[in-house]
Design a protein around this motif. Structure first.
Motif, short mmCIF file in Angstrom:
data_model
loop_
_atom_site.label_atom_id
_atom_site.label_comp_id
_atom_site.label_asym_id
_atom_site.label_seq_id
_atom_site.Cartn_x
_atom_site.Cartn_y
_atom_site.Cartn_z
N LEU A 183 1.15 -0.91 -0.28
CA LEU A 183 -0.42 -0.05 -0.21
C LEU A 183 0.95 1.34 0.02
CD1 LEU A 183 -3.03 -1.40 2.13
CD2 LEU A 183 -3.02 -0.26 0.14
N LEU A 184 2.02 1.07 1.17
CA LEU A 184 3.07 2.25 0.59
C LEU A 184 3.16 2.85 -0.35
CD1 LEU A 184 3.79 4.60 2.77
CD2 LEU A 184 5.66 3.07 3.59
N LEU A 185 3.75 1.53 -1.18
CA LEU A 185 4.96 1.95 -2.24
C LEU A 185 3.85 2.82 -3.62
CD1 LEU A 185 6.31 -1.96 -2.43
CD2 LEU A 185 7.59 1.01 -2.78
N LEU A 186 2.66 1.82 -3.50
CA LEU A 186 1.48 2.26 -4.34
C LEU A 186 0.93 4.09 -3.44
CD1 LEU A 186 -1.40 0.35 -4.83
CD2 LEU A 186 0.42 0.23 -6.38
N GLU A 197 6.66 -2.68 -6.72
CA GLU A 197 5.49 -2.09 -6.65
C GLU A 197 4.77 -2.36 -8.66
OE1 GLU A 197 4.09 2.75 -8.06
OE2 GLU A 197 6.61 1.82 -7.52
N VAL A 198 6.07 -2.45 -9.62
CA VAL A 198 5.57 -3.21 -10.28
C VAL A 198 4.65 -4.32 -10.83
CG1 VAL A 198 6.36 -3.75 -13.05
CG2 VAL A 198 7.49 -1.76 -12.27
N ALA A 199 5.09 -5.03 -9.82
CA ALA A 199 4.68 -6.64 -9.79
C ALA A 199 2.92 -6.59 -9.53
CB ALA A 199 5.44 -7.57 -9.13
N VAL A 200 3.31 -5.66 -7.92
CA VAL A 200 1.81 -5.81 -7.78
C VAL A 200 0.77 -4.86 -8.13
CG1 VAL A 200 0.71 -3.86 -5.73
CG2 VAL A 200 2.48 -5.39 -5.41
N ARG A 201 1.42 -3.64 -9.00
CA ARG A 201 0.17 -2.97 -10.04
C ARG A 201 -0.16 -4.27 -10.98
NH1 ARG A 201 -0.39 2.13 -9.51
NH2 ARG A 201 0.85 3.37 -7.81
N ARG A 202 1.08 -4.49 -12.09
CA ARG A 202 0.67 -5.77 -12.86
C ARG A 202 -0.68 -6.29 -11.89
NH1 ARG A 202 5.24 -8.38 -12.94
NH2 ARG A 202 5.92 -6.36 -14.45
N ARG A 203 -0.54 -7.20 -11.13
CA ARG A 203 -2.13 -8.40 -10.15
C ARG A 203 -3.41 -7.51 -10.06
NH1 ARG A 203 2.79 -9.89 -7.34
NH2 ARG A 203 1.54 -8.53 -5.06
#
Length: 230
Positions: free
Chosen positions: A19-22, A140-146
């Motif tokens: 959440l913080l990374l986003l 962050e890239v992986a989280v946004r991809r999911r």
């Protein structure tokens, strides 16, 4: 569709850290929507404890079923507070209590994992501030991809992605995850996903309690702000 999965090289992170990374600007390290993010991180700590089979919600109260530390500093700190409470409290009470240290603990976790770096500056040469620019953008890239796969493309989320969607939705943080997408479409898709059956019943109860608590807290905060500014 197949569920999106984490890549083998992805550094393990807590939901609060995700959440913080986003919320962090990659270059400046400044946090967006910090008040809402702190609440969402607090809620995430409760849900992580449920995912680890440490707590559950019974009659609207958070109760401990296993006091064994999880092995993640921020989560163990939250669990210790819950274990040490003589009488069970609601998810809303715990979210409000845990928010004080939520951002600092998530930042510490990201720094320890090499995902952000800490920079100390002074605003106007006087006021000290800390910023956390990106050091490694892979997570962050992986989280946004999911998130994109689940919310925009209709893929069935795994448990942790489903929880993340529910927390973002409950905290009204849709724009952090999808800054360029159609806001109404995103909100509708996240609402549907938040109500899905992607987690065990016990975990879903904690997620629902946390999501409802976030919505209630933020509604009160917004109303108070409007009254104060009128």
């Amino acid at each position: 569709m197949e569920s999106p999965t984490e890549t083998p090289t992805e550094i393990p992170t807590t939901l609060g850290e995700q959440l913080l990374l986003l919320s962090l600007d990659d270059e400046s390290g400044a946090a967006k929507e910090s008040a809402k993010v702190a609440l969402a991180i607090s809620a995430a700590a409760l849900v992580e404890c449920a995912l680890a089979d440490r707590i559950e919600v019974t009659d609207g109260r958070v109760t401990v079923v296993d006091a064994t530390p999880i092995g993640e500093p921020a989560l163990d700190a939250a669990l210790a507070l819950i274990v040490g409470k003589e009488r069970p409290s609601s998810a809303k009470d715990w979210i409000n209590r845990l928010k004080r240290d939520a951002m600092a603990e998530a930042n510490a976790g990201l720094i320890a994992k090499g995902l952000v770096r800490e920079e100390k500056k002074k605003v106007l040469g006087l006021i000290p501030v800390r910023r956390y620019p990106e050091a490694d953008g892979s997570v962050e890239v992986a989280v946004r991809r999911r998130l994109d796969a689940a919310v925009l493309e209709g893929a069935t989320p795994d448990e942790r992605t489903g929880v993340l969607v529910a927390l973002l939705h409950g905290a009204k943080l849709h724009r952090l995850a999808f800054p360029d997408a159609d806001a109404r479409r995103v909100a509708a898709a996240m609402e549907t996903l938040a109500q899905g059956q992607w987690a065990a019943t016990a975990v879903r109860q904690v997620v629902k309690a946390a999501e409802d608590a976030l919505t209630a807290i933020i509604a009160v905060t917004v109303a108070t702000t409007v009254v104060a500014g009128s």
